[in-house]
Motif scaffolding. Sequence first.
Motif, PDB file in Angstrom:
ATOM      1  N   MET A 215       0.844  -1.193   0.000  1.00 36.21           N
ATOM      2  CA  MET A 215       0.000   0.000   0.000  1.00 36.21           C
ATOM      3  C   MET A 215       0.876   1.238   0.000  1.00 36.21           C
ATOM      4  O   MET A 215       1.985   1.236   0.537  1.00 36.21           O
ATOM      5  N   ASP A 216       0.333   2.303  -0.569  1.00 37.14           N
ATOM      6  CA  ASP A 216       1.100   3.546  -0.627  1.00 37.14           C
ATOM      7  C   ASP A 216       0.154   4.728  -0.436  1.00 37.14           C
ATOM      8  O   ASP A 216      -1.069   4.576  -0.481  1.00 37.14           O
ATOM      9  N   LEU A 241     -10.703  -0.308  -2.161  1.00 32.77           N
ATOM     10  CA  LEU A 241     -11.236   1.037  -1.945  1.00 32.77           C
ATOM     11  C   LEU A 241     -12.383   1.052  -0.935  1.00 32.77           C
ATOM     12  O   LEU A 241     -12.813   2.106  -0.484  1.00 32.77           O
ATOM     13  N   LEU A 243     -11.887   0.219   1.918  1.00 31.32           N
ATOM     14  CA  LEU A 243     -11.169   0.509   3.159  1.00 31.32           C
ATOM     15  C   LEU A 243     -10.132   1.624   2.973  1.00 31.32           C
ATOM     16  O   LEU A 243      -9.917   2.442   3.857  1.00 31.32           O
ATOM     17  N   LEU A 244      -9.511   1.635   1.795  1.00 32.86           N
ATOM     18  CA  LEU A 244      -8.357   2.520   1.598  1.00 32.86           C
ATOM     19  C   LEU A 244      -8.774   3.908   1.125  1.00 32.86           C
ATOM     20  O   LEU A 244      -9.810   4.085   0.480  1.00 32.86           O
ATOM     21  N   LYS A 245      -7.905   4.840   1.420  1.00 27.45           N
ATOM     22  CA  LYS A 245      -8.086   6.225   0.976  1.00 27.45           C
ATOM     23  C   LYS A 245      -8.194   6.241  -0.549  1.00 27.45           C
ATOM     24  O   LYS A 245      -7.483   5.510  -1.248  1.00 27.45           O
ATOM     25  N   SER A 246      -9.096   7.048  -1.064  1.00 26.51           N
ATOM     26  CA  SER A 246      -9.315   7.027  -2.514  1.00 26.51           C
ATOM     27  C   SER A 246      -8.199   7.782  -3.226  1.00 26.51           C
ATOM     28  O   SER A 246      -7.621   8.726  -2.681  1.00 26.51           O
ATOM     29  N   ASN A 352     -12.154  -8.015   5.784  1.00 21.36           N
ATOM     30  CA  ASN A 352     -11.899  -9.458   5.877  1.00 21.36           C
ATOM     31  C   ASN A 352     -10.677  -9.855   5.054  1.00 21.36           C
ATOM     32  O   ASN A 352      -9.858 -10.663   5.482  1.00 21.36           O
ATOM     33  N   ALA A 354      -8.106  -7.973   4.228  1.00 23.54           N
ATOM     34  CA  ALA A 354      -6.889  -7.461   4.858  1.00 23.54           C
ATOM     35  C   ALA A 354      -6.523  -8.300   6.083  1.00 23.54           C
ATOM     36  O   ALA A 354      -5.353  -8.642   6.305  1.00 23.54           O
ATOM     37  N   GLU A 355      -7.527  -8.659   6.862  1.00 23.84           N
ATOM     38  CA  GLU A 355      -7.234  -9.422   8.084  1.00 23.84           C
ATOM     39  C   GLU A 355      -6.752 -10.831   7.789  1.00 23.84           C
ATOM     40  O   GLU A 355      -5.817 -11.328   8.418  1.00 23.84           O
ATOM     41  N   LYS A 356      -7.406 -11.463   6.838  1.00 22.48           N
ATOM     42  CA  LYS A 356      -6.997 -12.833   6.507  1.00 22.48           C
ATOM     43  C   LYS A 356      -5.598 -12.843   5.891  1.00 22.48           C
ATOM     44  O   LYS A 356      -4.802 -13.748   6.138  1.00 22.48           O
ATOM     45  N   TRP A 358      -3.300 -10.646   6.502  1.00 23.49           N
ATOM     46  CA  TRP A 358      -2.382 -10.334   7.611  1.00 23.49           C
ATOM     47  C   TRP A 358      -2.069 -11.596   8.399  1.00 23.49           C
ATOM     48  O   TRP A 358      -0.913 -11.905   8.694  1.00 23.49           O
ATOM     49  N   TYR A 359      -3.127 -12.364   8.699  1.00 25.15           N
ATOM     50  CA  TYR A 359      -2.946 -13.621   9.429  1.00 25.15           C
ATOM     51  C   TYR A 359      -2.048 -14.573   8.631  1.00 25.15           C
ATOM     52  O   TYR A 359      -1.097 -15.157   9.161  1.00 25.15           O
ATOM     53  N   TRP A 378       3.480  -1.928   4.160  1.00 23.90           N
ATOM     54  CA  TRP A 378       2.114  -2.272   4.535  1.00 23.90           C
ATOM     55  C   TRP A 378       1.452  -2.963   3.363  1.00 23.90           C
ATOM     56  O   TRP A 378       1.618  -2.549   2.218  1.00 23.90           O
ATOM     57  N   TYR A 379       0.691  -4.015   3.683  1.00 25.10           N
ATOM     58  CA  TYR A 379       0.070  -4.807   2.628  1.00 25.10           C
ATOM     59  C   TYR A 379      -1.434  -4.832   2.791  1.00 25.10           C
ATOM     60  O   TYR A 379      -1.937  -4.763   3.913  1.00 25.10           O
TER      61      TYR A 379
ATOM     62  N   SER B  20     -15.109 -12.632  10.066  1.00 21.26           N
ATOM     63  CA  SER B  20     -13.849 -13.304   9.788  1.00 21.26           C
ATOM     64  C   SER B  20     -13.573 -14.365  10.855  1.00 21.26           C
ATOM     65  O   SER B  20     -13.853 -14.153  12.037  1.00 21.26           O
ATOM     66  N   ILE B  22     -10.674 -15.406  11.584  1.00 16.65           N
ATOM     67  CA  ILE B  22      -9.250 -15.249  11.900  1.00 16.65           C
ATOM     68  C   ILE B  22      -9.109 -14.676  13.303  1.00 16.65           C
ATOM     69  O   ILE B  22      -9.829 -13.741  13.666  1.00 16.65           O
ATOM     70  N   VAL B  24      -6.845 -12.877  14.620  1.00 12.94           N
ATOM     71  CA  VAL B  24      -6.175 -11.587  14.812  1.00 12.94           C
ATOM     72  C   VAL B  24      -6.924 -10.488  14.075  1.00 12.94           C
ATOM     73  O   VAL B  24      -7.706 -10.734  13.174  1.00 12.94           O
ATOM     74  N   ARG B  25      -6.679  -9.247  14.467  1.00 10.26           N
ATOM     75  CA  ARG B  25      -7.234  -8.107  13.767  1.00 10.26           C
ATOM     76  C   ARG B  25      -6.077  -7.353  13.132  1.00 10.26           C
ATOM     77  O   ARG B  25      -5.093  -7.042  13.807  1.00 10.26           O
ATOM     78  N   ALA B  26      -6.226  -7.067  11.846  1.00  7.61           N
ATOM     79  CA  ALA B  26      -5.153  -6.316  11.189  1.00  7.61           C
ATOM     80  C   ALA B  26      -5.186  -4.886  11.699  1.00  7.61           C
ATOM     81  O   ALA B  26      -6.246  -4.310  11.883  1.00  7.61           O
ATOM     82  N   LEU B  28      -4.120  -1.683  10.422  1.00 12.74           N
ATOM     83  CA  LEU B  28      -3.534  -0.961   9.297  1.00 12.74           C
ATOM     84  C   LEU B  28      -3.254   0.492   9.687  1.00 12.74           C
ATOM     85  O   LEU B  28      -4.026   1.103  10.419  1.00 12.74           O
ATOM     86  N   PHE B  32      -3.241   5.200   5.379  1.00 17.70           N
ATOM     87  CA  PHE B  32      -3.664   4.549   4.144  1.00 17.70           C
ATOM     88  C   PHE B  32      -5.183   4.451   4.023  1.00 17.70           C
ATOM     89  O   PHE B  32      -5.701   4.070   2.984  1.00 17.70           O
ATOM     90  N   LEU B  33      -5.894   4.744   5.099  1.00 14.47           N
ATOM     91  CA  LEU B  33      -7.321   4.415   5.136  1.00 14.47           C
ATOM     92  C   LEU B  33      -8.198   5.619   4.822  1.00 14.47           C
ATOM     93  O   LEU B  33      -7.814   6.765   5.054  1.00 14.47           O
ATOM     94  N   ARG B  34      -9.387   5.339   4.339  1.00 11.08           N
ATOM     95  CA  ARG B  34     -10.316   6.426   4.098  1.00 11.08           C
ATOM     96  C   ARG B  34     -10.973   6.809   5.419  1.00 11.08           C
ATOM     97  O   ARG B  34     -11.128   5.989   6.318  1.00 11.08           O
TER      98      ARG B  34
END
Lengths: 444, 482
Positions: A215-216, A241, A243-246, A352, A354-356, A358-359, A378-379, B20, B22, B24-26, B28, B32-34
């Motif tokens: 991510m950037d 998108l 979750l992420l900033k547009s 979901n 992102a979390e999966k 990450w796990y 960051w991924y 989920s 899973i 754990v909780r990511a 972030l 990066f987030l909106r």
Amino acid sequence: MPFIANTDDQRREMLATLGLSGADLFADIPDHLRCGSPDIPEGISEQQAAQRVGDLAGMNDTDLTSFLGGGFYDHYIPAAVPAIVGRSEFYTSYTPYQPEASQGTLQAIYEYQSAICRLTGMEISNASMYDGGTALYEAVMMALRITRREHVVVDRSVSVIYRTILRSYTTNLGIELDETAPDNGLPDRRAIGDILANGETAAVVVQNPNFFGCMDEFTDLAEMCHEHGALLIVSAYPIALGLLKSPGDMGADIVTGEGQSLGMPLNFGGPYLGFMATRKKHMRKMPGRIAGRTVDQNGKDCFVLTLQAREQHIRREKATSNICTNQGLCALTAIAYLSLLGKEGLRKVAQNCAEKAWYAQQELLTIPGVELRFPNRWYFNEFVLELPTRADRVIRRLLRDDIAAGFPLARYYPNMDNALMVAVTEKRTKREIDFLVHSLENAL
Amino acid sequence: MKLIFDKSMPGRRGVMPAESDIPVRANLDSRFLRSEPAALPELSELDVMRHFTALSEMNFGVDSGFYPLGSCTMKYNPKINEQLCALPGFANLHPLLPQLSTGRDRVQGALAVLHHMDMLLREICGMAAFTMQPLAGAHGELTGVIVMAAYHKAKGNDKTTILIPDSAHGTNPASAAIAGYDVKTVPSDENGVMDIDALREVLDETTAGVMLTCPNTLGLFNPHIAEICDMVHDVDGLMYYDGANLNAIVGRSRPGDIGFDIVHLNLHKTFATPHGGGGPGSGPVGVCERLRTFLPISIVRETRDGHYYLDYDQPEAIGYIAPFYGNFAVIVRAYVYILMQGADGLARVSENAVLNANYIRERLKDHYELPYPQLCKHEVVFSASRQAKKGVHAVDIAKALIDRGYHPPTVYFPLIVEEALMIEPTETESKETLDGFIEAMIEIAKLAETDPESFHAMPTSAPVSRPDETQAARKPDVASLA
């Protein structure tokens, strides 16, 4: 099964009306240009076709636990999506040239355009391009038109598939494509800044999350571009998108991307959906169809194809693009998907993923000798592992356990023999991820 | 109808993903987030179904009624095609799978479809090889023109110009220009086909090629086509066949035998795949023997023991023009269609398409101006010039047809016919359907004589009346922003 309605009697009647025989219908084709019957098999019944083609489908292995991504993802498709798209009033129609008979398609396109704008943070979207790669090519061509420059910077963290498409299309044109090397997985600001300083660059092309899954935040890059009269083109992943900033919030000028993840099956490569959105000031430079809202003779809201003076059927060789048939039904699929999931649903799918991922990443990194190829980044839902051995061998081993462990970057990047790119969507379960970790550990 | 965004009710949920599983909780990084979720609608599944069902009811498709949109070949789309392309063995297949080591073993059925289609299309068109990759007709054109450029570059030819008839689809000049060529337009002669003398005048050593539909957009087969091919080949130009009108001659004449070097097909026309309200299409490109090495990467090949693989070793190829192997699900549909038709079926397709078009030509010729009265192929082009004198234009006739339950023909194209009405009935329509349409057209022609004023209000039976297109273009409202 020729799907012909006229009976023999009717054909005779019609030929009599014409005063012709059947053979006369092709009398205008010179004899030597006519062919005998093509040497292909005789026609078969629907039932036989179902059997034969069903057998071919059965030869493909779709029971794999898949961690393949690379821009094309195995997301869950709600049952209502195909129910909507399967309505034949939609799929057996064509480009809405006659608005009064096509309000369904036109309003759906307008809503699709609106949803794409809301996701990407832009002001105007077209009605679709073929796929993420050709959409990016069109965005580059558009940037050249806007800036009247001929130099483009493309970072190598942008999908290698898109970059090869871009090169193929531009080889005969006087366009200079400058590929920059990423710095530990992200576009190298200093290298790009040095190039921009020449003041000749039309656009900088980046991707978020990029091909490596990193991510950037591009606000700084957008400012650098604008300072030097260049545009920032961002290729985006629409599920992210949620979750992420547009890109719009970061200052991007044109946003494109692959829309497959918005309710389309993987389909072995297509049909997919290219989306493209931009700022209102660039509206008349944008390629492709655009639906607009207006009123009818009675003052009632309605929809039409608009701004057609940009298009090939009006402008011919001076058009902004040659695109005609686009991916209309795929755009309908995307708006159906986005409407069904809605504001909260899309955010949840993204979370979901992102979390999966990450796990999966944390668990895979517990295996001795397995590291991140680009550490301290960051991924979102995809990441690149550096294995202690060749990735293609490991993939082959895991395929025996019916796991598609990911994609070997060596296929497209030199000196990346041990790099394995792993994608995780909301469909992967903890058990499947644990199985991947276990099998990978055993394979090393 | 209200926009889907305006039906939104805060807090309402549609299809929600599972929690989920899973542990754990990511976490972030917030940069990066909106700051808040994208402003998508909040609706129940039923709300969404009703919205799109209502929209579909405001749409006219081939399944709704006769759709004689010229040059678009709006034939029936068999339902078995839809069913088979959606089989999980096709739909759930990841395109990167065959690029993994041993991955090709997992996709043999899919590669077989692509390879079989290549072979079938070669035989149907008389070409040496096909790429299945182009994603639509215009994309096929661009691919074909880039192949043309690669050929000339390899030969060291200095070619700058592509010649295109004045009756051509707009995509032809647009594709040529985008690939970097200058475009010169060749006029049509008094019979409606490319003027061979005018061609002779502009044809020279700079000519890279000629792009043609045959039959052309007037539905006319050019009797000089073989001679044109020879003339173009004499200056080492290439002949490009725009397959938009292949339905007229499929199973009866092959572009390769005629002398064409490059051909693109529209699977969504000739081979009955749905038009989808504007795509997805599929535009495979076939080439003659001397051009096959330029086809894009990759190509499906068969080993001696009957296995299929993707060949990436193509040093002369033009590169990659699509992400993978084409619009695969569209190709599967066309494959099913060709299997069901067989050789005999395809010949009957063109026979009935041509019969139906000529039947309309014959029965309407006394009621509408017919600028090119000869035998046509799959489509016939009338002119509304007679009606226009009374103030009833092609667009008015189109709207009158909507009120009578028909989708209008293509209007104002080809550009060389004033007030053009371009009618393509296709082979899947019956004589009764054509008779109904013909009666409606005759009634409209009479109404144009007796009450031209009445057309201005048409259509009256559609969900909306005529849109204000000027306002749409002057004050564009092209998205509802949050």
